[in-house]
Design a protein around this motif. Structure first.
Motif, short mmCIF file in Angstrom:
data_model
loop_
_atom_site.label_atom_id
_atom_site.label_comp_id
_atom_site.label_asym_id
_atom_site.label_seq_id
_atom_site.Cartn_x
_atom_site.Cartn_y
_atom_site.Cartn_z
N ALA B 150 0.78 -1.42 0.07
CA ALA B 150 0.23 0.12 0.05
C ALA B 150 0.68 1.11 0.12
N PRO B 151 1.64 1.58 1.01
CA PRO B 151 2.57 2.77 0.94
C PRO B 151 3.55 2.85 -0.58
N LEU B 152 3.96 1.69 -0.73
CA LEU B 152 4.77 1.58 -1.97
C LEU B 152 4.22 2.17 -3.05
N PHE B 153 2.89 1.68 -3.33
CA PHE B 153 1.95 2.00 -4.51
C PHE B 153 1.65 3.56 -4.47
N ALA B 154 1.43 4.09 -3.10
CA ALA B 154 1.19 5.27 -3.03
C ALA B 154 2.29 6.36 -3.78
N LYS B 155 3.23 5.88 -3.07
CA LYS B 155 4.42 6.84 -3.16
C LYS B 155 4.89 6.80 -4.97
N LEU B 156 4.92 5.61 -5.41
CA LEU B 156 5.32 5.32 -6.69
C LEU B 156 4.08 5.98 -7.59
N GLN B 157 2.81 6.13 -7.36
CA GLN B 157 1.74 6.62 -8.04
C GLN B 157 1.85 8.07 -8.10
N ARG B 158 2.35 8.77 -6.90
CA ARG B 158 2.36 10.22 -7.12
C ARG B 158 3.68 10.44 -8.08
N GLN B 159 4.76 9.64 -7.76
CA GLN B 159 5.89 10.06 -8.70
C GLN B 159 5.35 9.86 -10.34
N LEU B 160 4.61 8.89 -10.42
CA LEU B 160 4.12 8.57 -11.94
C LEU B 160 3.27 9.86 -12.14
N ASP B 161 2.41 10.22 -11.27
CA ASP B 161 1.45 11.34 -11.89
C ASP B 161 2.14 12.80 -12.11
N GLU B 162 3.34 12.89 -11.21
CA GLU B 162 3.99 14.11 -11.68
C GLU B 162 4.65 13.96 -12.82
N SER B 163 5.27 12.87 -13.33
CA SER B 163 6.25 12.86 -14.46
C SER B 163 5.17 12.74 -15.50
N ALA B 164 3.97 12.36 -15.38
CA ALA B 164 2.86 12.57 -16.59
C ALA B 164 2.48 13.86 -16.74
N ALA B 165 2.27 14.59 -15.53
CA ALA B 165 1.85 16.07 -15.56
C ALA B 165 2.95 16.97 -16.50
N ARG B 166 4.31 16.47 -16.24
CA ARG B 166 5.22 17.17 -16.98
C ARG B 166 5.37 16.75 -18.25
N GLY B 167 4.63 15.81 -18.57
CA GLY B 167 4.59 15.18 -20.02
C GLY B 167 5.73 14.34 -20.54
N GLU B 168 6.21 13.74 -19.33
CA GLU B 168 7.45 13.07 -19.62
C GLU B 168 7.20 11.54 -19.84
N THR B 169 6.36 11.06 -19.33
CA THR B 169 5.74 9.65 -19.43
C THR B 169 4.16 9.57 -19.43
N GLU B 170 3.79 8.31 -19.88
CA GLU B 170 2.40 8.07 -20.09
C GLU B 170 1.73 8.03 -18.66
N ARG B 171 0.34 8.51 -18.82
CA ARG B 171 -0.42 8.37 -17.62
C ARG B 171 -0.70 6.70 -17.13
N ILE B 172 -0.35 6.50 -16.18
CA ILE B 172 -0.76 4.86 -15.86
C ILE B 172 -0.99 4.50 -14.34
N ASP B 173 -1.91 3.83 -14.36
CA ASP B 173 -2.48 3.34 -12.98
C ASP B 173 -1.07 2.45 -12.27
N VAL B 174 -0.54 2.56 -11.16
CA VAL B 174 0.70 2.13 -10.75
C VAL B 174 0.25 0.64 -10.56
N ARG B 175 -0.96 0.30 -10.25
CA ARG B 175 -1.01 -1.39 -10.02
C ARG B 175 -1.00 -1.91 -11.10
N MET B 176 -1.62 -1.53 -12.52
CA MET B 176 -1.30 -1.75 -13.88
C MET B 176 0.08 -2.35 -14.20
N LEU B 177 0.91 -1.26 -13.88
CA LEU B 177 2.19 -1.30 -14.08
C LEU B 177 3.01 -2.30 -13.13
#
Lengths: 230, 230
Positions: B150-177
Motif C-alpha cells: 500500500a505505501p509503496l504503491f501510493a508513493k510510486l503513483q505520485r511520482q508517476l503522476d508528476e512525471s505524466a503531468a510534466r509530459g515526460e511519461t504516459e499516465r498509468i495506474d501504478v497497479r497495472m504497471l
DNA sequence: AATTTATCTAACAATTTTGTTAAGACAAAA
DNA sequence: TTTTGTCTTAACAAAATTGTTAGATAAATT
C-alpha cells in the motif's frame, strides 16, 4: 424397454429416477465423471485431487470411477489429452490468420488469446504446474506443442522481419514476443486471488477489470514492437 | 519436554542453549529439516510434499520431524512465514529508493526484482499456487502484503503522476504497471520447463537466456510508460 | 427365452501417509 | 556418580486414499 416386464407387480416403481428413459439425452456417468474430474484436477492439481471427491461430485461411488478409468493416473491423462487439443486449436485460431497486416495480426492474436484465457482461467496454471512438479509429463505435451508452435513461429518471424526491414516495427525474436504476450495475458489469471486481494476495489468488478487488463495487454505488446518516432 | 513452535515470534527462541548459532557449528537437525522442507514444499507444493521425503532429505527419521514440528501443517507454516519475510524485504529493496528519477527507479526495480526471482525461481510459483489451491491461506499473507504494498504503491503513483503531468511519461495506474512488471519477470520462471522445451536452443544456455529476458523485461516496461511520439 | 453386455453397488483389501509412544542414548549439571 | 532433561530410534497406531472383487440389475442381442 420396461413394458416387457409386467409379471406380477409394476416394476417401474423399482426403477430409479436417473434410469427412466428420457427424451433429452442425459449425460452418461462416464461423462459426468470426466466433467467432475476436470474441475477437480484443474483446481487442485493431480496431488491435491481426490478420486472420491471426483466420484461424489459426479454422483457415483468411487468404485465406478475405477471401473471406467482403472486408475487416477489414467483419468488424469484423459483430462490432459482433452485439454491439450483445446489449447492447440486456440493457438491456431488466435494467431493463424496470415492475411492480416502484422500489427492487426498481433493485436487480434493478443485479444483472442486473452479471451480464451478468460474462458479457461484455470487451464494455464494447471499445465504449468503439473509439468513443473513432474517434468516427465512434458512428454505428454511436447510433441503436440512443437507441431503447432514451430510452423506458427516460423511464419510470424518472417512477417516480423519483413516489417522490420521496411522500418515499420522494431526487430525482435518472435519467441521473445510470444513469451511477453503470454506473460501479460496469463499471469493475471494465475495470480488472480493474490491480485484481487492486493488491488482491492480496482479488481472488485471482475468483468470491468478484465476489460482493462485486455486493453493493457494489447497496449504493452504493440508498444513493444512499434517504432519510437522520436 | 518439547518446546515447540507455538511462539514463532523470535526464531532464536526455538533453539536450545547449546544449539545457539555458533560460527562454525554444523547445522542442527531442526535446521536441516527446515531446509529440506523448504526444498520439498517449494518444488512439490503442500499436497505433493511428503513428510517422510523431507525427513529423509534432512537425514533424520520422520518421527523427528513430528517431534520438532508436530504436524506437516505447522512445518509448512514455518516455511511460509520465513519466505514471506524474504519477499517483503525484496520488494522494499527493489522499489523503495525514492531519490531516483522515475525511469531510473523503475528500471532499477525491474532489474532487482528480476535478480531476486533468478535467485528464488520457485518462490513465486509456490505462493501463487498454494493460495490458488486453498484461498484461505491468503490470510497468512494478506496483512503482510498490504503493509508493504500500500505505501509503496501510493508513493510510486505520485511520482508517476508528476512525471505524466510534466509530459515526460504516459499516465498509468501504478497497479497495472506493477502487474505488468511482475508478469514479464515471473512468468518465464513459472513456465520454465515449458519455455525451455518450446524455445530449444534459444534457452539452452540458461544464463545467457536469462540475461536476454532481463533486458527484455526492462525494455517492455520502459516502453510502456515512455511517451511514444513527440 | 436365453445369453450377453454395460452399468452399477456394497463391501473389502492394499497402500500410502501422517502421527504417536515407549524406551534408550547422550551430554551437562548436580 | 547420579540426576536431569534433551535428543533419537524403532515400532506401532490411525487415518486417508487408492484400488479390487463378487455379484445385482436392466437393457440389448441372439
Amino acid at each position: 424397454m420396461k413394458q416387457i416386464i409386467d409379471t406380477i407387480d409394476d416394476k417401474t416403481e423399482m426403477l430409479h429416477e436417473w434410469q427412466m428413459p428420457d427424451d433429452k439425452q442425459e449425460p452418461t456417468k462416464e461423462q459426468l465423471i470426466l466433467e467432475a474430474a476436470e474441475r477437480e484436477f484443474l483446481l487442485k492439481g493431480y496431488d491435491g485431487a481426490r478420486t472420491m471427491a471426483i466420484a461424489e461430485a459426479a454422483g457415483v461411488t468411487h468404485a465406478m470411477l475405477h471401473y471406467y478409468f482403472r486408475t487416477k493416473e489414467r483419468l488424469f491423462n484423459c483430462i490432459v489429452d482433452s485439454k491439450m487439443q483445446t489449447m492447440g486449436k486456440m493457438l491456431l485460431a488466435a494467431f493463424g490468420d496470415e492475411r492480416l497486416p502484422l500489427l492487426d495480426r498481433i493485436r487480434n492474436g493478443v485479444e483472442r488469446h486473452f479471451d480464451f484465457v478468460v474462458a479457461n482461467p484455470d487451464l494455464p496454471r494447471f499445465f504449468i504446474n503439473e509439468i513443473y512438479v513432474r517434468p516427465d509429463r512434458l512428454n505428454l505435451v511436447r510433441h503436440n506443442i512443437e507441431k503447432i508452435a514451430a510452423p506458427l513461429f516460423a511464419k510470424l518471424q518472417r512477417q516480423l522481419d519483413e516489417s522490420a526491414a521496411r522500418g515499420e516495427t522494431e526487430r525482435i525474436d518472435v519467441r521473445m514476443l510470444v513469451l511477453d504476450l503470454m506473460s501479460v495475458n496469463i499471469f493475471v489469471f494465475i495470480a488472480y486471488p493474490l491480485v484481487e486481494s492486493v488491488f482491492g476495489d480496482f479488481a472488485a468488478d471482475r468483468a470491468r477489470f478484465l476489460a482493462l487488463r485486455k486493453a493493457e495487454s494489447v497496449e504493452i505488446i504493440l508498444r513493444r514492437i512499434k517504432k519510437h518516432t522520436i
